[in-house]
Scaffold this motif. Structure first.
Motif, PDB file in Angstrom:
ATOM      1  N   PRO A  14       0.834  -1.208   0.000  1.00  0.00           N
ATOM      2  CA  PRO A  14       0.000   0.000   0.000  1.00  0.00           C
ATOM      3  C   PRO A  14       0.868   1.256   0.000  1.00  0.00           C
ATOM      4  O   PRO A  14       1.931   1.301   0.616  1.00  0.00           O
ATOM      5  CB  PRO A  14      -0.788  -0.120   1.308  1.00  0.00           C
ATOM      6  CG  PRO A  14      -0.799  -1.578   1.619  1.00  0.00           C
ATOM      7  CD  PRO A  14       0.517  -2.104   1.119  1.00  0.00           C
ATOM      8  N   GLY A  15       0.411   2.261  -0.739  1.00  0.00           N
ATOM      9  CA  GLY A  15       1.110   3.536  -0.787  1.00  0.00           C
ATOM     10  C   GLY A  15       2.167   3.643  -1.873  1.00  0.00           C
ATOM     11  O   GLY A  15       2.839   4.665  -1.966  1.00  0.00           O
ATOM     12  N   THR A  16       2.327   2.611  -2.689  1.00  0.00           N
ATOM     13  CA  THR A  16       3.347   2.654  -3.751  1.00  0.00           C
ATOM     14  C   THR A  16       2.779   3.020  -5.121  1.00  0.00           C
ATOM     15  O   THR A  16       3.495   2.971  -6.118  1.00  0.00           O
ATOM     16  CB  THR A  16       4.079   1.296  -3.868  1.00  0.00           C
ATOM     17  OG1 THR A  16       3.118   0.276  -4.187  1.00  0.00           O
ATOM     18  CG2 THR A  16       4.817   0.946  -2.584  1.00  0.00           C
ATOM     19  N   GLY A  43      -7.523   0.892  -3.598  1.00  0.00           N
ATOM     20  CA  GLY A  43      -6.175   1.313  -3.975  1.00  0.00           C
ATOM     21  C   GLY A  43      -5.692   0.528  -5.175  1.00  0.00           C
ATOM     22  O   GLY A  43      -6.428  -0.238  -5.792  1.00  0.00           O
TER      23      GLY A  43
END
Length: 120
Positions: A14-16, A43
């Motif tokens: 997550p967050g990439t 996401g």
């Protein structure tokens, strides 16, 4: 009867998403395509070039596989490898597949991707 692959799904932490977008659109030259709203809430990001779709889903505790990978057939493999390197991507050539030129690269999540072109 199976007629074709619809898409390939890879995972990433997550967050990439921003780093993945840069790799898949700028380095690989794919186009980001919209996810359906219900899936976008999870996401991740989806990409396409021609009939090939590659989906990146977010996965807690993501650990990329050392062996499993998609293989993408390309034209102009030398130029394609240089394009990836110019975007900071690692390129590792492998001459072990008869009748093909091929190399591997890794996306920002560590997913290995094979690129190959048949030799005439």
């Amino acid at each position: 009867m199976i007629t074709a692959f619809d898409h390939i799904q890879l995972a990433a932490p997550p967050g990439t998403e921003d780093a993945l977008r840069a790799y898949y659109t700028q380095a690989l030259g794919m186009t980001e395509i919209p996810k359906p709203p219900v899936l976008a809430a999870r996401g991740g990001c989806w990409f396409q070039t021609g009939p090939v779709q590659l989906h990146l889903g977010m996965e807690e505790d993501h650990r990329p596989s050392a062996k499993a990978h998609p293989a993408l057939r390309v034209t102009g493999i030398e130029a394609y490898a240089e394009r990836l390197k110019s975007h900071g991507a690692k390129v590792k050539w492998d001459g072990d597949l008869p009748g093909h030129r091929r190399f591997y690269s890794w996306d920002p999540a560590g997913n290995r991707i094979e690129f190959l072109e048949p030799v005439a």
